[in-house]
Design an enzyme around this catalytic site. Structure first.
Site, PDB file in Angstrom:
ATOM      1  N   SER A  28       0.855  -0.985   0.454  1.00 50.23           N
ATOM      2  CA  SER A  28       0.201  -0.089  -0.538  1.00 50.23           C
ATOM      3  C   SER A  28       0.625   1.182  -0.270  1.00 50.23           C
ATOM      4  CB  SER A  28      -0.790  -0.193   1.387  1.00 50.23           C
ATOM      5  OG  SER A  28      -0.685  -0.077   2.685  1.00 50.23           O
ATOM      6  N   ASN A 115      -1.697  -2.154  13.142  1.00 50.99           N
ATOM      7  CA  ASN A 115      -3.315  -2.184  13.311  1.00 50.99           C
ATOM      8  C   ASN A 115      -3.852  -0.708  14.046  1.00 50.99           C
ATOM      9  OD1 ASN A 115      -3.718  -4.607  11.991  1.00 50.99           O
ATOM     10  ND2 ASN A 115      -4.359  -5.885  13.646  1.00 50.99           N
ATOM     11  N   HIS A 161     -39.210  23.858 -11.945  1.00 50.99           N
ATOM     12  CA  HIS A 161     -38.626  22.520 -13.003  1.00 50.99           C
ATOM     13  C   HIS A 161     -37.951  23.829 -13.900  1.00 50.99           C
ATOM     14  CE1 HIS A 161     -42.428  20.475 -11.312  1.00 50.99           C
ATOM     15  NE2 HIS A 161     -42.866  21.970 -10.872  1.00 50.99           N
ATOM     16  N   SER A 282     -11.983  27.714 -27.160  1.00 53.67           N
ATOM     17  CA  SER A 282     -12.416  26.733 -28.337  1.00 53.67           C
ATOM     18  C   SER A 282     -11.247  26.353 -28.875  1.00 53.67           C
ATOM     19  CB  SER A 282     -13.000  26.169 -29.076  1.00 53.67           C
ATOM     20  OG  SER A 282     -13.499  25.476 -29.973  1.00 53.67           O
ATOM     21  N   LYS A 288     -16.379  30.913 -28.797  1.00 55.18           N
ATOM     22  CA  LYS A 288     -16.794  29.942 -28.028  1.00 55.18           C
ATOM     23  C   LYS A 288     -15.942  30.378 -26.191  1.00 55.18           C
ATOM     24  CE  LYS A 288     -18.417  25.840 -27.128  1.00 55.18           C
ATOM     25  NZ  LYS A 288     -19.175  24.820 -26.991  1.00 55.18           N
ATOM     26  N   ASN A 290     -16.296  28.519 -22.276  1.00 49.57           N
ATOM     27  CA  ASN A 290     -15.978  27.131 -21.746  1.00 49.57           C
ATOM     28  C   ASN A 290     -16.341  27.813 -20.733  1.00 49.57           C
ATOM     29  OD1 ASN A 290     -16.964  26.628 -24.598  1.00 49.57           O
ATOM     30  ND2 ASN A 290     -15.406  25.615 -24.399  1.00 49.57           N
ATOM     31  N   GLU A 295     -17.831  23.091 -14.750  1.00 55.24           N
ATOM     32  CA  GLU A 295     -18.594  21.654 -15.032  1.00 55.24           C
ATOM     33  C   GLU A 295     -17.556  20.800 -14.457  1.00 55.24           C
ATOM     34  OE1 GLU A 295     -18.286  21.851 -20.310  1.00 55.24           O
ATOM     35  OE2 GLU A 295     -17.820  23.252 -19.157  1.00 55.24           O
ATOM     36  N   TYR A 322      -9.595  -6.179  12.984  1.00 58.90           N
ATOM     37  CA  TYR A 322      -8.899  -5.532  11.585  1.00 58.90           C
ATOM     38  C   TYR A 322      -9.004  -7.119  10.021  1.00 58.90           C
ATOM     39  CZ  TYR A 322      -5.269  -4.032   8.142  1.00 58.90           C
ATOM     40  OH  TYR A 322      -4.753  -3.912   6.671  1.00 58.90           O
ATOM     41  N   GLN A 327      -7.461  -2.194   4.104  1.00 58.77           N
ATOM     42  CA  GLN A 327      -6.474  -1.115   3.142  1.00 58.77           C
ATOM     43  C   GLN A 327      -6.810  -0.513   1.802  1.00 58.77           C
ATOM     44  OE1 GLN A 327      -2.047  -2.665   3.013  1.00 58.77           O
ATOM     45  NE2 GLN A 327      -2.196  -3.296   1.228  1.00 58.77           N
TER      46      GLN A 327
HETATM   47  N1  ARG Z   1      -0.875  -1.174   5.445  1.00 60.73           N
HETATM   48  C1  ARG Z   1      -1.776  -1.561   5.984  1.00 60.73           C
HETATM   49  C2  ARG Z   1      -3.583  -0.859   5.782  1.00 60.73           C
HETATM   50  O1  ARG Z   1      -3.493  -0.054   5.606  1.00 60.73           O
HETATM   51  C3  ARG Z   1      -1.929  -1.361   7.641  1.00 60.73           C
HETATM   52  C4  ARG Z   1      -2.329  -2.728   8.756  1.00 60.73           C
HETATM   53  C5  ARG Z   1      -2.027  -3.853   8.152  1.00 60.73           C
HETATM   54  N2  ARG Z   1      -1.687  -5.101   9.332  1.00 60.73           N
HETATM   55  C6  ARG Z   1      -1.861  -5.879   8.954  1.00 60.73           C
HETATM   56  N3  ARG Z   1      -2.286  -6.155  10.414  1.00 60.73           N
HETATM   57  N4  ARG Z   1      -1.660  -6.425   8.037  1.00 60.73           N
HETATM   58  O2  ARG Z   1      -4.763  -1.523   6.635  1.00 60.73           O
END
Ligand code: ARG
Length: 469
Positions: A28, A115, A161, A282, A288, A290, A295, A322, A327
């Site tokens: 991650s 965690n 409306h 444009s 134009k 825009n 938007e 957890y 993640q």
């Molecule tokens: N990268 C993990 C997350 O974002 C961190 C927690 C990981 N915990 C574990 N028990 N593998 O959730």
């Protein structure tokens, strides 16, 4: 990003490195490196508490703190090397700390787990974002209330409306959004109250046998109190869901204002002008102008609402405590919050920039028999007609005007008297759009005198920092 051999942090009983695809799906660091400042804040608070509780030595805590500060500086300078083999921000930081200070680094993770660490980091991140959102929303309210005060008496068509309904004032229309944003700010403030409890010290899921002081780390990190249940501490993501829900509603509001700006800017409406600063040309059609910023502000709600829905679906049915599913909470939340930041800033800029075309608004306000309700009300007031009958009589008069292809106030008294003989020339006073808006003095109504008062009240409230409900 480099690939160090895996995994110094938990690899004790592992003989083999993870498969390439395992690393790829598991890591991650690509997105959670955004949590580095919060991770370091959390670790410093934890280390300090461990030392005060006598769980680690003061000397080790000092080394840890110094090292973490250096790591922060490396990250800020962009020289920190994030490694995918180290999975996430927590292990990247800890591993670097080990490189820097040696074995003392290994003591930082006492009485803690990734965690509760990630739950803490993410909460701090979302809390920082919520605080930034409040400030940004306040700026939009300012811009709106300021413009509303200036245009308290500028008449425009009010729609239902998207058909002309009754004349309103431009200031009144803008103040409607100030109210919506006040509720948005209230929702974020409310979410923040529940968010502001510390999961740190929940450890993996069951708490810890070390004599930690959770009050202390909670306080050091600006939380109101520690979370009361360790299982809940590591597995709760309500704070992110609530914040995304509030962000979604806010983005919905902005998409409505953005859509109105888009409509108002068409040559067909011609109600407002946005300067070159908020429009694009444009490449093929030289005429134009825009409204791209409007938007995009209209469109961003798509990814913000998707982030909310995505997280709700990730969390649905997850057993305590957890799971790695969690993640998946971060990437889309980060994206949604930074999208909202863009939208808020662009809207504040656009509102300040836009100038109404007062004449076009005034002319449009008079078209489409927009004062028909005023005529019906006059019949009720002056001729004591029941409203339902007045509605019917007015309908016939509108039809007469329509047949002739003229507006209500251009119809002669004789023609109106053909429908209702008791009508007098006094009726013309209510058929002008100016008089129509002036008469709407009921609380919350569109009369310029109300709008000036409300706009000033808002500006005063905002000055005192009380722009939320
Ligand atoms: N990268 C993990 C997350 O974002 C961190 C927690 C990981 N915990 C574990 N028990 N593998 O959730």
């Amino acid at each position: 990003m480099t690939d160090k051999p895996a995994n110094a942090m938990w690899g004790g009983r592992f003989a083999m490195s993870p498969a390439e695809i395992m690393q790829e799906i598991n890591a991650s660091i690509g997105f959670d490196k955004a949590l580095a400042p919060q991770d370091i804040r959390g670790s410093k608070a934890h280390a300090e508490m461990l030392a005060e509780a006598g769980i680690i030595t003061k000397a080790d805590a000092r080394e840890i703190t110094k090292g973490l500060d250096k790591i922060k500086a490396e990250i800020d300078a962009g020289t920190f090397e994030f490694s995918r083999a180290l999975e996430d921000v927590h292990m990247n930081v800890e591993s670097r700390l080990k490189d820097m200070i040696g074995p003392a680094a290994g003591r930082l993770h006492t009485a803690r787990s990734r965690n509760d660490q990630v739950a803490t980091d993410f909460r701090l991140f979302v809390r920082d974002a919520v605080d930034g959102i409040d400030t940004a929303l306040e700026k939009v309210q300012w811009a709106l209330a300021d413009k509303a005060e200036k245009h308290a008496g500028t008449v425009m068509p009010g729609f239902t409306h998207l058909q002309p309904a009754q004349p309103v004032t431009f200031g009144h229309h803008l103040l409607a959004y100030v109210e919506m944003i006040a509720r948005d700010r209230g929702r974020f403030a409310d979410a923040r109250k529940r968010l502001n409890e510390s999961p740190l010290g929940s450890a993996a899921l069951a708490g810890t046998s070390f004599p930690i002081d959770r009050e202390k780390t909670a306080e050091a990190l600006g939380f109101d109190r520690p979370m009361a249940n360790s299982l809940d501490g590591v597995s709760d993501r309500d704070f992110a869901m609530e914040t995304l829900a509030a962000a979604t509603i806010t983005a919905v509001h902005f998409s409505r204002l953005a859509e109105e700006i888009v409509i108002w800017m068409t040559p067909q409406f011609g109600f407002v002008k946005l300067s070159d600063r908020f429009t694009t040309g444009s490449s093929i059609m030289p005429q134009k102008r825009n409204p791209d910023a409007a938007e995009l502000a209209r469109a961003k709600v798509g990814r913000i609402a998707a982030a909310f829905q995505g997280l709700v679906i990730v969390m649905k049915g997850l057993p305590l405590a957890y799971s790695k599913d969690m993640q998946e909470d971060k990437e889309t939340t980060f994206d949604a919050l930074s999208s909202l930041r863009l939208v808020m800033a662009a809207m504040a800029g656009m509102v300040a920039d836009l100038e109404p075309n007062v004449d076009a608004m005034r002319a449009a306000a008079g078209r489409g028999y927009s004062t028909a309700t005023d005529l019906a009300d006059w019949l009720v007031r002056e001729l004591k007609m029941p409203f339902r009958e007045a509605h019917h009589v007015t309908g016939s008069i509108v039809k007469a005007a329509e047949t002739k292809g003229i507006d209500l106030d251009q119809l002669s008294l004789e023609e109106m008297q053909k429908v209702e003989p008791r009508i007098t020339k006094a009726v013309f006073s209510v058929l002008s759009v100016e008089n129509s808006v002036k008469s709407r003095t009921s609380y919350g109504g569109t009369a310029p005198q109300n709008v000036v008062k409300m706009a000033r009240q808002w500006l005063r409230r905002l000055e005192k920092g009380r722009g939320k409900v």
